[in-house]
Write an enzyme that holds these catalytic residues in place. Structure first.
Site, PDB file in Angstrom:
ATOM      1  N   GLN A 197      -4.239   5.325 -73.260  1.00 33.40           N
ATOM      2  CA  GLN A 197      -4.519   4.721 -72.070  1.00 33.40           C
ATOM      3  C   GLN A 197      -5.498   3.487 -72.378  1.00 33.40           C
ATOM      4  O   GLN A 197      -5.256   2.406 -71.830  1.00 33.40           O
ATOM      5  CB  GLN A 197      -5.105   5.460 -70.849  1.00 33.40           C
TER       6      GLN A 197
ATOM      7  N   GLU B  49     -10.004   2.583 -85.353  1.00 36.76           N
ATOM      8  CA  GLU B  49      -9.836   3.809 -85.342  1.00 36.76           C
ATOM      9  C   GLU B  49     -10.075   4.690 -86.531  1.00 36.76           C
ATOM     10  O   GLU B  49      -9.795   4.140 -87.554  1.00 36.76           O
ATOM     11  CB  GLU B  49      -8.306   4.361 -84.474  1.00 36.76           C
TER      12      GLU B  49
ATOM     13  N   SER C 227      -9.140   7.074 -89.287  1.00 36.70           N
ATOM     14  CA  SER C 227      -7.646   7.117 -89.916  1.00 36.70           C
ATOM     15  C   SER C 227      -7.357   8.548 -90.413  1.00 36.70           C
ATOM     16  O   SER C 227      -8.054   9.224 -90.943  1.00 36.70           O
ATOM     17  CB  SER C 227      -7.839   6.301 -91.321  1.00 36.70           C
TER      18      SER C 227
ATOM     19  N   HIS D 157     -17.446  -9.924 -70.157  1.00 30.78           N
ATOM     20  CA  HIS D 157     -16.522 -10.138 -69.205  1.00 30.78           C
ATOM     21  C   HIS D 157     -15.333  -9.143 -69.266  1.00 30.78           C
ATOM     22  O   HIS D 157     -14.846  -8.595 -68.280  1.00 30.78           O
ATOM     23  CB  HIS D 157     -15.953 -11.723 -69.388  1.00 30.78           C
TER      24      HIS D 157
ATOM     25  N   HIS E 255     -13.863  -6.155 -66.863  1.00 33.19           N
ATOM     26  CA  HIS E 255     -12.455  -5.904 -66.372  1.00 33.19           C
ATOM     27  C   HIS E 255     -12.112  -4.419 -66.576  1.00 33.19           C
ATOM     28  O   HIS E 255     -11.349  -3.780 -65.865  1.00 33.19           O
ATOM     29  CB  HIS E 255     -11.516  -6.672 -67.121  1.00 33.19           C
TER      30      HIS E 255
ATOM     31  N   ARG F 199     -10.845   1.176 -64.842  1.00 28.28           N
ATOM     32  CA  ARG F 199     -11.248   2.752 -65.081  1.00 28.28           C
ATOM     33  C   ARG F 199     -12.338   3.364 -64.616  1.00 28.28           C
ATOM     34  O   ARG F 199     -12.231   4.738 -64.758  1.00 28.28           O
ATOM     35  CB  ARG F 199     -11.220   2.709 -66.971  1.00 28.28           C
TER      36      ARG F 199
HETATM   37  C1  LIG Z   1      -4.815   3.155 -62.523  1.00 28.72           C
HETATM   38  C2  LIG Z   1      -3.968   2.416 -63.667  1.00 28.72           C
HETATM   39  C3  LIG Z   1      -2.546   3.026 -63.813  1.00 28.72           C
HETATM   40  C4  LIG Z   1      -1.590   2.698 -64.893  1.00 28.72           C
HETATM   41  N1  LIG Z   1      -0.613   2.922 -65.087  1.00 28.72           N
HETATM   42  C5  LIG Z   1       0.335   2.466 -66.153  1.00 28.72           C
HETATM   43  C6  LIG Z   1       1.437   2.948 -66.354  1.00 28.72           C
HETATM   44  O1  LIG Z   1       2.243   3.777 -65.677  1.00 28.72           O
HETATM   45  N2  LIG Z   1       2.241   2.377 -67.250  1.00 28.72           N
HETATM   46  C7  LIG Z   1       1.669   1.384 -68.081  1.00 28.72           C
HETATM   47  O2  LIG Z   1       2.666   1.148 -69.078  1.00 28.72           O
HETATM   48  N3  LIG Z   1       0.563   0.993 -68.114  1.00 28.72           N
HETATM   49  C8  LIG Z   1      -0.223   1.540 -67.042  1.00 28.72           C
HETATM   50  N4  LIG Z   1      -1.582   1.110 -66.751  1.00 28.72           N
HETATM   51  C9  LIG Z   1      -2.048   0.249 -67.758  1.00 28.72           C
HETATM   52  C10 LIG Z   1      -2.019  -1.314 -67.369  1.00 28.72           C
HETATM   53  O3  LIG Z   1      -0.775  -1.812 -66.764  1.00 28.72           O
HETATM   54  C11 LIG Z   1      -2.827  -2.242 -68.295  1.00 28.72           C
HETATM   55  O4  LIG Z   1      -1.913  -2.385 -69.268  1.00 28.72           O
HETATM   56  C12 LIG Z   1      -4.159  -1.854 -68.657  1.00 28.72           C
HETATM   57  O5  LIG Z   1      -4.909  -1.597 -67.417  1.00 28.72           O
HETATM   58  C13 LIG Z   1      -4.797  -2.891 -69.180  1.00 28.72           C
HETATM   59  O6  LIG Z   1      -5.081  -4.016 -68.462  1.00 28.72           O
HETATM   60  P1  LIG Z   1      -5.020  -5.522 -68.789  1.00 28.72           P
HETATM   61  O7  LIG Z   1      -3.686  -5.890 -69.513  1.00 28.72           O
HETATM   62  O8  LIG Z   1      -5.233  -6.297 -67.646  1.00 28.72           O
HETATM   63  O9  LIG Z   1      -6.306  -5.381 -70.024  1.00 28.72           O
HETATM   64  P2  LIG Z   1      -6.497  -6.399 -71.236  1.00 28.72           P
HETATM   65  O10 LIG Z   1      -5.294  -6.052 -72.257  1.00 28.72           O
HETATM   66  O11 LIG Z   1      -7.825  -6.162 -71.805  1.00 28.72           O
HETATM   67  O12 LIG Z   1      -6.137  -8.092 -70.752  1.00 28.72           O
HETATM   68  C14 LIG Z   1      -7.183  -8.537 -69.903  1.00 28.72           C
HETATM   69  C15 LIG Z   1      -6.474  -9.844 -69.329  1.00 28.72           C
HETATM   70  O13 LIG Z   1      -6.216 -10.670 -70.272  1.00 28.72           O
HETATM   71  C16 LIG Z   1      -5.031 -11.229 -70.226  1.00 28.72           C
HETATM   72  N5  LIG Z   1      -4.064 -10.778 -71.470  1.00 28.72           N
HETATM   73  C17 LIG Z   1      -4.011  -9.960 -72.292  1.00 28.72           C
HETATM   74  N6  LIG Z   1      -3.106  -9.952 -73.140  1.00 28.72           N
HETATM   75  C18 LIG Z   1      -2.321 -10.692 -72.598  1.00 28.72           C
HETATM   76  C19 LIG Z   1      -0.791 -11.240 -72.926  1.00 28.72           C
HETATM   77  N7  LIG Z   1      -0.403 -10.809 -74.109  1.00 28.72           N
HETATM   78  N8  LIG Z   1      -0.361 -11.919 -72.140  1.00 28.72           N
HETATM   79  C20 LIG Z   1      -0.913 -12.367 -70.978  1.00 28.72           C
HETATM   80  N9  LIG Z   1      -2.045 -12.237 -70.559  1.00 28.72           N
HETATM   81  C21 LIG Z   1      -2.812 -11.291 -71.249  1.00 28.72           C
HETATM   82  C22 LIG Z   1      -4.264 -10.675 -68.816  1.00 28.72           C
HETATM   83  O14 LIG Z   1      -4.910 -11.714 -67.828  1.00 28.72           O
HETATM   84  C23 LIG Z   1      -5.119  -9.465 -68.542  1.00 28.72           C
HETATM   85  O15 LIG Z   1      -5.370  -9.064 -67.446  1.00 28.72           O
HETATM   86  C24 LIG Z   1      -2.228   1.534 -65.867  1.00 28.72           C
HETATM   87  C25 LIG Z   1      -3.788   1.148 -65.536  1.00 28.72           C
HETATM   88  C26 LIG Z   1      -4.319   1.572 -64.638  1.00 28.72           C
HETATM   89  C27 LIG Z   1      -5.861   1.252 -64.439  1.00 28.72           C
END
Ligand SMILES: Cc1cc2nc3c(=O)[nH]c(=O)nc-3n(C[C@H](O)[C@H](O)[C@H](O)COP(=O)(O)OP(=O)(O)OC[C@H]3O[C@@H](n4cnc5c(N)ncnc54)[C@H](O)[C@@H]3O)c2cc1C
Length: 301
Positions: free
Chosen positions: A109, A120, A122, A213, A217, A222
């Site tokens: 997650q 990580e 290895s 920042h 997020h 989390r």
């Molecule tokens: C309660 C909960 C339930 C969830 N359930 C699921 C699930 O069922 N299945 C699943 O697959 N995931 C699940 N997730 C994971 C979720 O979809 C996100 O992948 C995870 O929370 C990371 O968030 P993020 O992408 O905003 O974070 P980060 O990867 O840290 O990114 C931060 C921000 O940077 C930008 N960003 C980063 N990379 C990119 C990119 N390549 N393109 C565009 N913008 C980018 C976006 O604005 C993003 O919000 C869950 C998360 C939570 C908290």
């Protein structure tokens, strides 16, 4: 938490080796630096390095030359303004590096947060320790009936005992097979292959570095009640480190992000109507049942 005496000694040695610097440091975070905050049954979070403090956020926002001479109340006001208006780049000027020990299913997650630098342990190179996460009885919950991604009643009696037995037995068995497959006097299988059928509650470790920042997020998602308990407890331990490190930014984060709720334009209209004394019900609101329930829950109704 399982730290060997050698690992404790390494941490103590690192803490004994103080050095002076012109760079800003934060006494409250220095007090916890390198030490492991226990999480779950064998996991931990420990801060291994950091850069910047609340003043660095302010300094970047003002693009100033020195540390500045303004009052704390002015810095606090500016930090709150930045947080309120999503002016996020000044918070990116602070960085923190953690060493984290966590079960593999939690790591899956966690790794979804792409805006961090990760290295990580290895398991191609090293042998994983025999350490598995076994939930404490009060966290051994049944599947929720109304939330497909959540937990319901706590298991008790025979059902709880049986689940705990299966979790332990399966982890023990796959680890015993892991050791057998690795055995140089037997199959001598490569470490990168032998690890493949270990259970997901086996612990792994990584170094995880991010800026303030992106850490906020991560913590907003989390440390939230919607996050699974096993990752939420890590976020909660990290919140303690952030509180010590950048108390003004932490307080603004708690106020404008962690404790805040977002209303859609439609919800805001409903709220305005309710404030004028107009009765609004779910059918008349135009919201779905789920949205209505969520809105009422955030209003404490
Ligand atoms: C309660 C909960 C339930 C969830 N359930 C699921 C699930 O069922 N299945 C699943 O697959 N995931 C699940 N997730 C994971 C979720 O979809 C996100 O992948 C995870 O929370 C990371 O968030 P993020 O992408 O905003 O974070 P980060 O990867 O840290 O990114 C931060 C921000 O940077 C930008 N960003 C980063 N990379 C990119 C990119 N390549 N393109 C565009 N913008 C980018 C976006 O604005 C993003 O919000 C869950 C998360 C939570 C908290």
């Amino acid at each position: 938490m399982t730290l060997s005496s050698d690992q404790f000694a390494e941490i103590s040695a690192a803490r004994a080796n103080a050095s002076t610097t012109l760079r800003p440091s934060v006494p409250a975070l220095e007090a916890m630096l390198f030490t492991a905050l226990p999480v779950l049954d064998h996991g931990f979070v420990r801060v291994v390095d950091y850069m910047g403090d609340d003043a660095a956020v302010v300094q970047a926002a003002r693009v100033s030359y020195g540390r500045g001479t303004r009052k704390t109340t002015e810095d606090e006001g500016l930090i709150r303004y930045l947080m309120r208006h999503w002016h996020s780049t000044p918070f990116e000027m602070c960085e923190i590096k953690y060493h984290i020990k966590l079960p593999i299913f939690v790591a899956r997650q966690w790794i979804r947060h792409r805006t961090a630098n990760v290295n990580e342990y290895s398991a191609r190179y090293s042998i994983l320790d025999k350490e598995f996460y076994i939930p404490a009885p009060e966290h051994l919950a049944a599947q929720s009936a109304d939330n497909r991604q959540g937990r319901g009643e706590i298991l008790t009696g025979d059902a709880a005992a049986r689940v705990l037995h299966l979790l332990r037995q399966d982890a023990e068995q796959t680890y015993a097979h892991y050791e057998e497959m690795l055995d140089e006097n037997g199959a001598g299988l490569a470490r990168e292959l032998a690890r493949m059928n270990l259970t997901l509650n086996t612990y792994t470790q990584w170094y995880w570095k991010t800026d303030l920042h992106n850490l906020f997020h991560f913590l907003r998602l989390r440390a939230d009640t919607h996050a699974q308990y096993e990752i939420r407890v890590y976020a909660e331990a990290m919140l303690e480190t952030v509180k010590a490190w950048v108390p003004l930014s932490y307080a603004a984060f708690c106020d404008y992000r962690l404790g805040a709720v977002t209303f859609s334009a439609k919800m805001l209209e409903i709220l305005k109507q309710m404030l004028t004394g107009t009765e609004v019900t779910q059918p008349t609101s135009g919201l779905s049942k789920r949205e209505w329930t969520e809105m009422m829950a955030s209003l404490g109704k």
